[in-house]
Design a protein around this motif. Structure first.
Motif, PDB file in Angstrom:
ATOM      1  N   THR A  38     -63.489 -66.448 -41.854  1.00  0.00           N
ATOM      2  CA  THR A  38     -62.832 -67.717 -42.140  1.00  0.00           C
ATOM      3  C   THR A  38     -61.326 -67.504 -42.041  1.00  0.00           C
ATOM      4  O   THR A  38     -60.748 -66.768 -42.839  1.00  0.00           O
ATOM      5  CB  THR A  38     -63.192 -68.234 -43.546  1.00  0.00           C
ATOM      6  N   ARG A  57     -55.869 -65.549 -36.091  1.00  0.00           N
ATOM      7  CA  ARG A  57     -57.299 -65.323 -35.893  1.00  0.00           C
ATOM      8  C   ARG A  57     -57.572 -64.778 -34.490  1.00  0.00           C
ATOM      9  O   ARG A  57     -58.372 -63.848 -34.329  1.00  0.00           O
ATOM     10  CB  ARG A  57     -58.071 -66.623 -36.111  1.00  0.00           C
ATOM     11  N   SER A  61     -67.914 -59.120 -33.163  1.00  0.00           N
ATOM     12  CA  SER A  61     -67.421 -60.493 -33.222  1.00  0.00           C
ATOM     13  C   SER A  61     -66.787 -60.812 -34.569  1.00  0.00           C
ATOM     14  O   SER A  61     -67.183 -60.285 -35.606  1.00  0.00           O
ATOM     15  CB  SER A  61     -68.575 -61.459 -32.958  1.00  0.00           C
ATOM     16  N   ALA A  62     -65.802 -61.728 -34.519  1.00  0.00           N
ATOM     17  CA  ALA A  62     -65.178 -62.234 -35.737  1.00  0.00           C
ATOM     18  C   ALA A  62     -65.730 -63.597 -36.112  1.00  0.00           C
ATOM     19  O   ALA A  62     -65.095 -64.345 -36.867  1.00  0.00           O
ATOM     20  CB  ALA A  62     -63.666 -62.319 -35.549  1.00  0.00           C
ATOM     21  N   ALA A  63     -66.925 -63.929 -35.623  1.00  0.00           N
ATOM     22  CA  ALA A  63     -67.492 -65.259 -35.860  1.00  0.00           C
ATOM     23  C   ALA A  63     -67.670 -65.554 -37.339  1.00  0.00           C
ATOM     24  O   ALA A  63     -67.553 -66.709 -37.768  1.00  0.00           O
ATOM     25  CB  ALA A  63     -68.831 -65.384 -35.136  1.00  0.00           C
ATOM     26  N   ALA A  64     -67.950 -64.534 -38.154  1.00  0.00           N
ATOM     27  CA  ALA A  64     -68.186 -64.747 -39.582  1.00  0.00           C
ATOM     28  C   ALA A  64     -66.896 -64.851 -40.385  1.00  0.00           C
ATOM     29  O   ALA A  64     -66.938 -65.073 -41.598  1.00  0.00           O
ATOM     30  CB  ALA A  64     -69.046 -63.612 -40.145  1.00  0.00           C
ATOM     31  N   SER A  75     -59.206 -61.212 -33.576  1.00  0.00           N
ATOM     32  CA  SER A  75     -60.424 -61.099 -32.760  1.00  0.00           C
ATOM     33  C   SER A  75     -60.233 -60.084 -31.633  1.00  0.00           C
ATOM     34  O   SER A  75     -61.123 -59.270 -31.354  1.00  0.00           O
ATOM     35  CB  SER A  75     -60.796 -62.466 -32.173  1.00  0.00           C
ATOM     36  N   LEU A  92     -66.079 -57.393 -42.622  1.00  0.00           N
ATOM     37  CA  LEU A  92     -67.023 -57.927 -41.639  1.00  0.00           C
ATOM     38  C   LEU A  92     -68.049 -56.870 -41.235  1.00  0.00           C
ATOM     39  O   LEU A  92     -69.222 -57.185 -40.992  1.00  0.00           O
ATOM     40  CB  LEU A  92     -66.272 -58.417 -40.410  1.00  0.00           C
TER      41      LEU A  92
END
Length: 267
Positions: A227, A208, A222-225, A212, A191
C-alpha cells in the motif's frame, strides 16, 4: 479510566449471552465503581442500567446479580435483541479472573509495527494507542523515540529489519522512516514474509514505482501487496490526517485477516 480493583469497591459486568442484535458480543465486559467505569458493554441505555445495578450491588449486601434484558422499547433501546448480563462484586477470585482476561485479550491482539518516529510516525502511534492492537514504534534514533505516546512499545535499533523478521504472522507493517533506502529495505523484508496483513509505505506514486523497480532488481518479486501511498484517499498532508486514514486502513486489513490469525494461533 483505569481502575485498581484492589483499592476500591468494584463490580464486574459481563455479557454472558446474546440473542439477536446487540451492541456487544458475548464475553464483553466492564468494571464499575462508585466513581466511574473501565471498558464497555456497548453504551446506551443497556450500559446505563448495568452501571446502575452494579452500584446498587456495591451499596448492598449481595455478591452477584443476573439480568436478562430485552433491547427494545422497555428500556429505551432499539437494537431488538436480548442480552443476559452477570454482575459480580470484585473479590480476590474475580480480580484474578480480570487479570487473566486482560492477559488473554492482550495476547491475541494483532501487532502493528511502525517504522519511523518522525511527525507522521508519532501521529500514527498516537492514533493506534487508542485501538485494540499491540503497537511498536521503531527507529534508529533514540531522540526521536523520546516523544512516543504512553503505552507504545519502542525500539531503538540500527537493524530495524530484524523486527520485521521477528513479528508474528498476520502483523501489519507501516514504513515511514527518514531514509528512502531504509524504507525500501524494511518494506522489502515485510513483503518477503508473505503473511503480513498490511504493508504500507509512505510516499507518492513515484516512490511506489521506484520501490517496485528496486524490489525487482533485488529479486524480490512483485510489489502488488504494497500500500503506497498510505492514507488514501485523502490529499491532506498533515501528519495527523494521514495517520487517521492510515490507522483506518490498517484496522480494516487486520479485521479481514482475523480468521487467518485465529488459525495460526490454534494448538
Amino acid at each position: 479510566m483505569t481502575t485498581s480493583t484492589a483499592l476500591v469497591p468494584a463490580a464486574l459486568v459481563t455479557v454472558e449471552r446474546v440473542r439477536g442484535s446487540a451492541p456487544r458480543e458475548a464475553g464483553a465486559w466492564m468494571i464499575v465503581t462508585n466513581e466511574g467505569s473501565e471498558g464497555t458493554i456497548g453504551g446506551g441505555r443497556l450500559e446505563y442500567l448495568a452501571m446502575e445495578k452494579a452500584r446498587a450491588l456495591l451499596a448492598g449486601e449481595g455478591r452477584a446479580l443476573d439480568l436478562a434484558l430485552p433491547l427494545g422499547p422497555e428500556i429505551g433501546q432499539c437494537c431488538g435483541g436480548h442480552v443476559a448480563l452477570s454482575i459480580r462484586r470484585v473479590d480476590e477470585a474475580v480480580t484474578a479472573e480480570i487479570a487473566a482476561r486482560r492477559a488473554e485479550e492482550s495476547a491475541v491482539r494483532p501487532e502493528v509495527l511502525v517504522f519511523g518516529a518522525g511527525h507522521t510516525g508519532l501521529a500514527l502511534a498516537r492514533a493506534l494507542a487508542l485501538l485494540p492492537v499491540r503497537t511498536a514504534l521503531i527507529d534508529t534514533r533514540a531522540e526521536a523515540l523520546s516523544n512516543a505516546p504512553e503505552g507504545i512499545e519502542t525500539h531503538c535499533t540500527a537493524l530495524p529489519e530484524h523486527h520485521v523478521r521477528a513479528a508474528a504472522p498476520g502483523s501489519a507493517f507501516v514504513v515511514l522512516t527518514h531514509d528512502h533506502a531504509l524504507d525500501f529495505l524494511i518494506a522489502g523484508e515485510a513483503l518477503a514474509r508473505g503473511d503480513a496483513a498490511y504493508v504500507g509505505l509512505i510516499g507518492s506514486a513515484t516512490k511506489r514505482a521506484r520501490f517496485s523497480r528496486w524490489l525487482a532488481g533485488q529479486g524480490g518479486g512483485s510489489a502488488a501487496a504494497l500500500t503506497c501511498p498510505i492514507g488514501a484517499p485523502t490529499r491532506d498532508k498533515r501528519p495527523e490526517v494521514i495517520a487517521a486514514f492510515t490507522a483506518t486502513e490498517v484496522m480494516a486489513r487486520l479485521a479481514a485477516a482475523i480468521p487467518a490469525r485465529q488459525a495460526n494461533a490454534a494448538p
